[in-house]
Scaffold this motif. Structure first.
Motif, PDB file in Angstrom:
ATOM      1  N   ASP A 112       0.820  -1.206   0.000  1.00 56.71           N
ATOM      2  CA  ASP A 112       0.000   0.000   0.000  1.00 56.71           C
ATOM      3  C   ASP A 112       0.852   1.253   0.000  1.00 56.71           C
ATOM      4  N   LEU A 113       2.012   1.209   0.668  1.00 56.74           N
ATOM      5  CA  LEU A 113       2.888   2.379   0.695  1.00 56.74           C
ATOM      6  C   LEU A 113       3.396   2.723  -0.696  1.00 56.74           C
ATOM      7  N   ASN A 114       3.491   1.750  -1.580  1.00 55.17           N
ATOM      8  CA  ASN A 114       3.951   1.984  -2.945  1.00 55.17           C
ATOM      9  C   ASN A 114       2.833   1.802  -3.969  1.00 55.17           C
ATOM     10  N   GLY A 115       1.604   1.597  -3.491  1.00 62.25           N
ATOM     11  CA  GLY A 115       0.504   1.257  -4.397  1.00 62.25           C
ATOM     12  C   GLY A 115       0.237   2.298  -5.456  1.00 62.25           C
ATOM     13  N   ALA A 116       0.156   3.571  -5.059  1.00 67.62           N
ATOM     14  CA  ALA A 116      -0.148   4.631  -6.024  1.00 67.62           C
ATOM     15  C   ALA A 116       0.932   4.729  -7.090  1.00 67.62           C
ATOM     16  N   SER A 117       2.196   4.569  -6.657  1.00 69.55           N
ATOM     17  CA  SER A 117       3.301   4.646  -7.618  1.00 69.55           C
ATOM     18  C   SER A 117       3.224   3.494  -8.611  1.00 69.55           C
ATOM     19  N   ASN A 118       2.917   2.292  -8.125  1.00 72.64           N
ATOM     20  CA  ASN A 118       2.821   1.138  -9.017  1.00 72.64           C
ATOM     21  C   ASN A 118       1.707   1.321 -10.036  1.00 72.64           C
ATOM     22  N   MET A 119       0.565   1.821  -9.558  1.00 67.14           N
ATOM     23  CA  MET A 119      -0.550   2.058 -10.478  1.00 67.14           C
ATOM     24  C   MET A 119      -0.177   3.108 -11.519  1.00 67.14           C
ATOM     25  N   LYS A 120       0.559   4.120 -11.090  1.00 74.87           N
ATOM     26  CA  LYS A 120       0.924   5.207 -12.009  1.00 74.87           C
ATOM     27  C   LYS A 120       1.772   4.695 -13.159  1.00 74.87           C
ATOM     28  N   TYR A 121       2.688   3.774 -12.885  1.00 74.77           N
ATOM     29  CA  TYR A 121       3.605   3.282 -13.915  1.00 74.77           C
ATOM     30  C   TYR A 121       3.120   1.977 -14.548  1.00 74.77           C
ATOM     31  N   GLY A 122       1.919   1.526 -14.244  1.00 79.45           N
ATOM     32  CA  GLY A 122       1.360   0.343 -14.895  1.00 79.45           C
ATOM     33  C   GLY A 122       2.033  -0.953 -14.505  1.00 79.45           C
ATOM     34  N   ILE A 123       2.510  -1.054 -13.266  1.00 76.99           N
ATOM     35  CA  ILE A 123       3.170  -2.277 -12.810  1.00 76.99           C
ATOM     36  C   ILE A 123       2.114  -3.252 -12.306  1.00 76.99           C
ATOM     37  N   GLU A 124       2.147  -4.480 -12.816  1.00 77.61           N
ATOM     38  CA  GLU A 124       1.214  -5.522 -12.391  1.00 77.61           C
ATOM     39  C   GLU A 124       1.798  -6.278 -11.192  1.00 77.61           C
ATOM     40  N   ILE A 125       1.009  -6.451 -10.161  1.00 83.23           N
ATOM     41  CA  ILE A 125       1.465  -7.122  -8.944  1.00 83.23           C
ATOM     42  C   ILE A 125       0.778  -8.470  -8.841  1.00 83.23           C
ATOM     43  N   LYS A 126       1.587  -9.531  -8.686  1.00 83.87           N
ATOM     44  CA  LYS A 126       1.080 -10.876  -8.488  1.00 83.87           C
ATOM     45  C   LYS A 126       1.471 -11.345  -7.089  1.00 83.87           C
ATOM     46  N   THR A 127       0.523 -11.905  -6.365  1.00 87.04           N
ATOM     47  CA  THR A 127       0.786 -12.345  -4.990  1.00 87.04           C
ATOM     48  C   THR A 127       0.527 -13.828  -4.856  1.00 87.04           C
ATOM     49  N   ASP A 128       1.305 -14.459  -3.984  1.00 89.40           N
ATOM     50  CA  ASP A 128       1.150 -15.887  -3.693  1.00 89.40           C
ATOM     51  C   ASP A 128       1.493 -16.076  -2.210  1.00 89.40           C
ATOM     52  N   PHE A 129       0.491 -15.998  -1.342  1.00 80.31           N
ATOM     53  CA  PHE A 129       0.701 -16.016   0.096  1.00 80.31           C
ATOM     54  C   PHE A 129       0.224 -17.339   0.692  1.00 80.31           C
ATOM     55  N   ASP A 130       1.112 -18.022   1.402  1.00 76.66           N
ATOM     56  CA  ASP A 130       0.728 -19.207   2.163  1.00 76.66           C
ATOM     57  C   ASP A 130       0.258 -18.795   3.551  1.00 76.66           C
ATOM     58  N   ASP A 131      -0.417 -19.729   4.216  1.00 79.74           N
ATOM     59  CA  ASP A 131      -0.771 -19.504   5.617  1.00 79.74           C
ATOM     60  C   ASP A 131       0.481 -19.744   6.463  1.00 79.74           C
ATOM     61  N   VAL A 132       1.029 -18.668   7.022  1.00 80.14           N
ATOM     62  CA  VAL A 132       2.284 -18.758   7.789  1.00 80.14           C
ATOM     63  C   VAL A 132       2.017 -18.368   9.235  1.00 80.14           C
ATOM     64  N   PRO A 133       2.842 -18.852  10.172  1.00 81.40           N
ATOM     65  CA  PRO A 133       2.652 -18.492  11.577  1.00 81.40           C
ATOM     66  C   PRO A 133       3.047 -17.040  11.836  1.00 81.40           C
ATOM     67  N   THR A 134       2.524 -16.483  12.910  1.00 78.86           N
ATOM     68  CA  THR A 134       2.885 -15.132  13.331  1.00 78.86           C
ATOM     69  C   THR A 134       4.322 -15.135  13.858  1.00 78.86           C
ATOM     70  N   VAL A 135       5.108 -14.119  13.450  1.00 79.64           N
ATOM     71  CA  VAL A 135       6.496 -14.013  13.912  1.00 79.64           C
ATOM     72  C   VAL A 135       6.584 -12.945  14.997  1.00 79.64           C
ATOM     73  N   THR A 136       7.559 -13.122  15.892  1.00 79.64           N
ATOM     74  CA  THR A 136       7.813 -12.133  16.933  1.00 79.64           C
ATOM     75  C   THR A 136       9.095 -11.412  16.567  1.00 79.64           C
ATOM     76  N   SER A 137       8.975 -10.140  16.145  1.00 81.49           N
ATOM     77  CA  SER A 137      10.141  -9.421  15.648  1.00 81.49           C
ATOM     78  C   SER A 137       9.863  -7.925  15.661  1.00 81.49           C
ATOM     79  N   ASP A 138      10.825  -7.157  15.140  1.00 84.79           N
ATOM     80  CA  ASP A 138      10.696  -5.706  15.044  1.00 84.79           C
ATOM     81  C   ASP A 138       9.901  -5.374  13.783  1.00 84.79           C
ATOM     82  N   LYS A 139       8.671  -4.984  13.984  1.00 88.78           N
ATOM     83  CA  LYS A 139       7.764  -4.769  12.860  1.00 88.78           C
ATOM     84  C   LYS A 139       8.269  -3.693  11.917  1.00 88.78           C
ATOM     85  N   HIS A 140       8.767  -2.587  12.434  1.00 89.29           N
ATOM     86  CA  HIS A 140       9.151  -1.465  11.583  1.00 89.29           C
ATOM     87  C   HIS A 140      10.450  -1.729  10.850  1.00 89.29           C
TER      88      HIS A 140
END
Length: 582
Positions: free
Chosen positions: A440-468
């Motif tokens: 989403d942070l780059n969504g507008a830019s991708n749409m502007k330049y016509g970049i197609e985004i393909k996603t393939d997400f598995d069900d993964v466990p929650t990680v404990t880490s530094d989010k930022h």
């Protein structure tokens, strides 16, 4: 002619329709009867002549056998009682005229006009039985044709000997009686036709009142509403038929029109207020955005100065790189928001709507009921309200995205400020959701330049880490992938995202089909200061690799060579590990 029929009243059209229907029906019936009568009379007359010729032929056998012309003439004179017979000619075996009726024939016997019926009959005699009985009373022939035919059949079968033709008999009859009778019937049919037309017109005039009066009432009411703007006018219902239903519908429509006129005025006033409020909100949002961008620029300068004075040039450089990536997204969102406000046609449409209503302020009722634009105006205002609401929602979403960028900058700066004093804050992170946030942070830019985004997400466990830190790495990878795609000449630019579970690790892969990576650059790719971009500084991948190690993970890359794209893979442990040195 068509114009006269089209412009005639409904009552006249109904009367004309009735007259035409009756006239056509009776004409067809009369025509059918006439044709049938002509065919029947001609067939009956022809049968009589044939029967008559058969009897006279048998009676003329003796005269022909003994060459007795007087006897033959007397036999033919029995036709004097038949008014339809024009003449009869008896010829001998050599074809010469033997006897005639009447005694003086017309000048030409070859006159074969269509109104005559003519029968030619040979006269045969069997040499085994040379005499045939004659019928003395010809009037009995017409009384019983069946008996005559039976006699003819019996005479024809009296002897098996060979028959010899000794003469021919020709009888011609006219059709005057047939057509005289038809003329009488035609007169009767004409009288019946005229009488039927008069009766049909009378019936149509009697019933047309029940059809045309409701229509007349509707026309009168419509004119009264259009001219006097009197929406209280109603049509009187005269029956429960379709016209009665039409009257009910008209009355309901007039009542609804009066209500809609009031609602339209209220909706117009409310729409003006909403547009004014939305304009003020956008102006305030733009001012706040400008102030925030000014603060970010000031903060960036302060960070550079602080890093120089504190001897933390590398940290400051990493911060600036990360903040710059986010600021690019902020800038794209700001430009998108400004373009949407600039290109919005809402104010122009409202101004045209106000001008249109002002133009027709003296005849609003007629405008709303007769003018096509006025009839469509309530639906148009509803669509305009939906459009304004959708446009406001889009602008609100863009502002929220900008707020997300600003919050990310705040976290980056705050973490770097506290880096020397404390480690990163760990928390439970839904990696799939975090990848979507980075998208989403780059969504507008991708749409502007016509970049197609393909996603393939598995069900993964929650990680404990530094989010930022993870978000910072992903934003950097997305920015690099976008730049690689923009530098490529590939027609279809595709960014591929994958999330996989690998034992006690969770991996995020960011792939592109951009310019790819040369083999000689693999070892230097994560080195501080190394870059292949003309405007690059070599801080992004180095900082991302360091952040990956700090959270106990790793960052790797794979490419098949120049022009074949690249895939960066971030691996993160399910549980955060102690930070390791770079």
């Amino acid at each position: 002619m068509k114009g006269l029929i089209r412009d005639a009243s409904i009552a006249k059209k109904l009367c004309l329709l009735t007259v035409l229907a009756v006239f056509i029906a009776l004409s067809l019936c009369y025509g059918a009867f006439i044709l049938n009568d002509i065919a029947t009379h001609r067939a009956a007359t022809l049968r009589q002549i044939e029967s008559l010729a058969s009897v006279l032929g048998r009676n003329s056998v003796s005269a022909l056998e003994f060459d007795d012309r007087d006897a033959a003439t007397e036999t033919l004179s029995s036709l004097a009682g038949q008014s339809a017979i024009e003449h009869a000619v008896l010829r001998d075996g050599q074809g010469e005229i033997f006897a005639t009726f009447p005694a003086k024939l017309p000048a030409s016997l070859t006159d074969r006009r269509s109104e005559f019926l003519e029968v030619h009959r040979p006269i045969n005699v069997s040499r085994a039985t040379s005499s045939i009985g004659a019928m003395e009373n010809l009037d009995d022939l017409f009384a019983d044709d069946a008996a005559t035919q039976a006699l003819s059949d019996s005479n024809g079968t009296d002897s098996p000997s060979e028959a010899t033709t000794i003469g021919h008999l020709t009888i011609r009859a006219n059709t005057n009686e047939i057509y005289s009778e038809l003329r009488g019937r035609t007169l009767v049919a004409a009288i019946v036709l005229v009488s039927s037309l008069l009766i049909g017109v009378s019936i149509s005039m009697y019933f047309r009142h029940s059809i045309t009066m409701p229509v007349h009432n509707l026309v009168t009411a419509t004119r009264a509403i259009a001219e006097d703007r009197d929406y209280s006018h109603r049509v009187t219902k005269l029956g429960d038929d379709e016209l009665g239903a039409l009257a009910n519908a008209f009355n309901a429509m007039v009542g609804e029109l009066e209500t809609q006129q009031k609602h339209l005025q209220l909706a117009y006033e409310e729409l003006e207020q909403r547009v004014e409020r939305r304009t003020e909100e956008l102006a305030t949002a733009n001012a706040d955005l400008q102030r925030e961008m000014d603060k970010r620029e000031s903060l960036q300068e302060e960070l550079i100065s602080a890093s120089r004075h504190a001897g933390m040039a590398e940290i400051a450089t990493g911060v600036l790189h990360n903040v710059g990536n986010v600021l690019n997204s902020v800038n794209v969102s700001a430009i998108t928001l400004v373009d949407r406000v600039k290109n919005s046609h809402v104010q122009t449409v409202i101004k045209k709507l106000v001008d249109l209503l002002t133009e027709h302020k003296d005849d609003l009722a007629t405008f709303f009921t007769s003018d096509p634009r006025g009839v469509q105006l309530p639906a148009f205002l509803q669509q305009l309200a939906v459009h304004v609401e959708a446009e406001g929602k889009e602008q609100e979403d863009e502002l929220r995205a900008m707020m997300g960028h600003v919050d990310h900058i705040k976290v980056i700066v705050s973490r770097q400020q506290n880096y020397a004093r404390m480690g990163g804050i760990t928390e439970d992170v839904d990696l799939v959701t975090l990848v979507k946030d980075a998208m989403d942070l780059n969504g507008a830019s991708n749409m502007k330049y016509g970049i197609e985004i393909k996603t393939d997400f598995d069900d993964v466990p929650t990680v404990t880490s530094d989010k930022h830190k993870i978000l910072q790495i992903l934003v950097n990878l997305f920015a690099n992938a976008k730049q690689a795609l923009l530098a490529s000449e590939t027609a279809t630019k595709t960014l591929t995202l994958q999330v996989r579970s690998e034992g006690d690790m969770v991996s995020v892969s960011v792939g592109d089909n951009g310019v790819g990576i040369a083999d000689e650059n693999f070892k230097k790719l994560f080195t501080h200061g190394f870059t292949t971009k003309k405007t690059g500084h070599g801080f992004g991948l180095h900082s991302s690799a360091c952040s990956a190690k700090e959270i106990g993970g790793s960052l790797s890359v794979h490419s098949d060579g120049l022009g074949k794209g690249a895939v960066f893979t971030l691996r993160i442990p399910a549980v955060s590990e102690a930070a390791q040195p770079v």
